[in-house]
Design a protein around this motif. Structure first.
Motif, mmCIF file in Angstrom:
data_model
loop_
_atom_site.group_PDB
_atom_site.id
_atom_site.type_symbol
_atom_site.label_atom_id
_atom_site.label_comp_id
_atom_site.label_asym_id
_atom_site.label_seq_id
_atom_site.Cartn_x
_atom_site.Cartn_y
_atom_site.Cartn_z
ATOM 1 N N MET A 1 0.853 -1.210 0.000
ATOM 2 C CA MET A 1 0.000 0.000 0.000
ATOM 3 C C MET A 1 0.879 1.248 0.000
ATOM 4 O O MET A 1 1.839 1.357 0.755
ATOM 5 C CB MET A 1 -0.869 -0.040 1.263
ATOM 6 C CG MET A 1 -1.674 1.208 1.484
ATOM 7 S SD MET A 1 -3.421 0.895 1.386
ATOM 8 C CE MET A 1 -4.060 2.290 2.266
ATOM 9 N N LYS A 2 0.522 2.197 -0.859
ATOM 10 C CA LYS A 2 1.291 3.435 -0.901
ATOM 11 C C LYS A 2 0.866 4.329 0.275
ATOM 12 O O LYS A 2 -0.213 4.164 0.823
ATOM 13 C CB LYS A 2 1.038 4.140 -2.230
ATOM 14 C CG LYS A 2 1.516 3.328 -3.420
ATOM 15 C CD LYS A 2 0.988 3.928 -4.696
ATOM 16 C CE LYS A 2 1.436 3.126 -5.895
ATOM 17 N NZ LYS A 2 0.786 3.573 -7.128
ATOM 18 N N GLU A 29 2.564 8.403 -4.640
ATOM 19 C CA GLU A 29 2.208 7.831 -3.333
ATOM 20 C C GLU A 29 0.736 7.443 -3.271
ATOM 21 O O GLU A 29 0.226 7.087 -2.213
ATOM 22 C CB GLU A 29 2.512 8.834 -2.208
ATOM 23 C CG GLU A 29 3.982 9.093 -1.982
ATOM 24 C CD GLU A 29 4.720 7.886 -1.408
ATOM 25 O OE1 GLU A 29 4.064 6.933 -0.931
ATOM 26 O OE2 GLU A 29 5.962 7.895 -1.478
ATOM 27 N N GLY A 30 0.025 7.625 -4.380
ATOM 28 C CA GLY A 30 -1.363 7.165 -4.432
ATOM 29 C C GLY A 30 -2.404 8.253 -4.270
ATOM 30 O O GLY A 30 -3.603 7.971 -4.257
ATOM 31 N N ALA A 31 -1.954 9.519 -4.113
ATOM 32 C CA ALA A 31 -2.937 10.597 -3.946
ATOM 33 C C ALA A 31 -3.614 10.925 -5.273
ATOM 34 O O ALA A 31 -3.013 10.794 -6.346
ATOM 35 C CB ALA A 31 -2.251 11.848 -3.392
ATOM 36 N N TYR A 32 -4.885 11.362 -5.177
ATOM 37 C CA TYR A 32 -5.587 11.930 -6.325
ATOM 38 C C TYR A 32 -5.192 13.401 -6.336
ATOM 39 O O TYR A 32 -5.511 14.120 -5.372
ATOM 40 C CB TYR A 32 -7.102 11.840 -6.137
ATOM 41 C CG TYR A 32 -7.635 10.435 -6.091
ATOM 42 C CD1 TYR A 32 -8.286 9.894 -7.190
ATOM 43 C CD2 TYR A 32 -7.511 9.646 -4.942
ATOM 44 C CE1 TYR A 32 -8.790 8.601 -7.161
ATOM 45 C CE2 TYR A 32 -8.009 8.349 -4.903
ATOM 46 C CZ TYR A 32 -8.638 7.836 -6.018
ATOM 47 O OH TYR A 32 -9.128 6.562 -5.990
ATOM 48 N N VAL A 33 -4.498 13.850 -7.374
ATOM 49 C CA VAL A 33 -3.976 15.211 -7.304
ATOM 50 C C VAL A 33 -4.830 16.210 -8.090
ATOM 51 O O VAL A 33 -5.284 15.950 -9.195
ATOM 52 C CB VAL A 33 -2.497 15.301 -7.764
ATOM 53 C CG1 VAL A 33 -1.582 14.624 -6.746
ATOM 54 C CG2 VAL A 33 -2.280 14.744 -9.142
ATOM 55 N N ALA A 53 2.822 8.013 -15.759
ATOM 56 C CA ALA A 53 3.515 7.258 -14.697
ATOM 57 C C ALA A 53 2.534 6.440 -13.855
ATOM 58 O O ALA A 53 2.919 5.846 -12.845
ATOM 59 C CB ALA A 53 4.294 8.228 -13.804
ATOM 60 N N GLY A 54 1.255 6.444 -14.261
ATOM 61 C CA GLY A 54 0.259 5.619 -13.567
ATOM 62 C C GLY A 54 -0.450 6.336 -12.430
ATOM 63 O O GLY A 54 -1.206 5.717 -11.677
ATOM 64 N N GLY A 55 -0.226 7.647 -12.308
ATOM 65 C CA GLY A 55 -0.886 8.407 -11.240
ATOM 66 C C GLY A 55 -2.273 8.880 -11.640
ATOM 67 O O GLY A 55 -2.642 8.824 -12.820
ATOM 68 N N ILE A 56 -3.029 9.364 -10.654
ATOM 69 C CA ILE A 56 -4.393 9.828 -10.934
ATOM 70 C C ILE A 56 -4.481 11.339 -10.756
ATOM 71 O O ILE A 56 -4.186 11.865 -9.680
ATOM 72 C CB ILE A 56 -5.416 9.131 -10.011
ATOM 73 C CG1 ILE A 56 -5.386 7.630 -10.269
ATOM 74 C CG2 ILE A 56 -6.828 9.697 -10.239
ATOM 75 C CD1 ILE A 56 -6.207 6.812 -9.312
ATOM 76 N N VAL A 57 -4.896 12.002 -11.852
ATOM 77 C CA VAL A 57 -5.137 13.442 -11.786
ATOM 78 C C VAL A 57 -6.633 13.636 -11.605
ATOM 79 O O VAL A 57 -7.426 13.264 -12.467
ATOM 80 C CB VAL A 57 -4.637 14.147 -13.071
ATOM 81 C CG1 VAL A 57 -4.963 15.635 -13.022
ATOM 82 C CG2 VAL A 57 -3.135 13.928 -13.252
#
Ligand SMILES: NC(=O)c1ccc[n+]([C@@H]2O[C@H](COP(=O)([O-])OP(=O)(O)OC[C@H]3O[C@@H](n4cnc5c(N)ncnc54)[C@H](O)[C@@H]3O)[C@@H](O)[C@H]2O)c1
Length: 247
Positions: A1-2, A29-33, A53-57
């Motif tokens: 888990m991040k 780190e898993g945050a929705y930015v 990079a697989g992050g969530i905007v």
């Protein structure tokens, strides 16, 4: 888990520079930015990099922090009910001696570097979850006298006092308020950072003989945003390679 899975983080001035790095790091780190900036093309670039990079905007918010209603504008545009992390990063740093500072430059710096931090924090507070985080960005130039930075550093002094007072004001909700005070960080905009003279001057002033990178700041922000930092509040953390500690 991040570390920040499921948390919602807004970063002002995240179109480029330190803010963009902070946004990428928190997304990793898993945050929705929620990305915020004046320039839409910069926001789109940062968002594309995060998604690649697989992050969530979660959202892009374009707004001008010179606008006195910036806090209201941003909260009205939020497409989430709650946020967990606010990073007040955006700032300008025009270089002008005391005698050269005019009303228009002074006002712009007060609006962007000071008023916006105060009122974005105030207006977002009702939308912040208990246990949230507010992280402000100061500057290690306060440790010395740097010609041309009288307005900039004076206003960063406000940011540090505000950080401590806000920490006192809202600590009952478990929300921590801290500031990071970066040293000289090479964001790629100032070619002087990469000249022989620039490197010599910068390293001479630092205890640690390596140049400042945006990742040093985003690492510190990620730590302050994490659960591991839940008992740190009202702190001003120098992340500056030991600036002005060297003999
Ligand atoms: N780079 C350094 O060496 C350094 C050192 C100490 C502190 N800081 C602080 O770090 C923060 C970020 O600095 P940086 O070097 O990444 O700067 P930068 O100029 O690279 O990025 C600042 C971002 O803020 C945005 N911005 C500027 N004016 C705006 C406005 N009116 N409305 C909305 N957005 C606006 C810009 O578009 C940009 O994306 C600032 O608070 C700065 O004072 C930087």
């Amino acid at each position: 888990m991040k570390n920040l899975t499921g948390k919602v983080a807004m970063i002002t001035g995240s179109g480029r520079g330190i803010g963009a790095h902070i946004a990428k790091r928190l997304a990793l780190e898993g945050a929705y930015v929620i990305l915020h900036d004046l320039e839409i093309h910069l926001l789109e670039e940062t968002a594309n990099e995060i998604r690649a990079a697989g992050g969530i905007v979660q959202q892009l918010i374009q707004s001008d922090l010179s606008d006195h209603d910036a806090g209201d504008t941003i909260t009205q545009r939020l497409n989430v009910e709650k946020i967990d992390i606010l990073v007040n990063n955006a700032g300008i740093a025009p270089v002008r001696s005391f005698q050269e500072v005019d009303q228009s430059m002074f006002n712009a710096m007060v609006d962007i570097n000071m008023r916006a931090v105060f009122f974005i924090s105030q207006k977002l507070l009702p939308y912040m979850n208990d246990g949230g985080r507010i992280i402000n960005i100061s500057s290690s130039l306060k440790k010395t006298y740097a010609p041309g930075f009288i307005t900039y550093v004076s206003i960063k002094g406000f940011i540090e006092a505000f950080t401590k007072y806000l920490a006192g004001e809202i600590g009952g909700r478990g929300i921590t308020v801290n500031a990071i005070s970066p040293g000289a960080i090479n964001t790629g905009l100032n070619p002087w950072f990469e000249t022989e003279e620039g490197i010599k001057v910068l390293l001479n002033d630092q205890a640690l003989k390596k140049l400042g990178q945006p990742s040093y700041i985003s690492d510190a922000v990620a730590f302050l945003a994490s659960e591991q930092a839940s008992w740190i509040s009202g702190a001003i953390i120098d992340v500056d390679g030991g600036f002005k500690l060297a003999p």
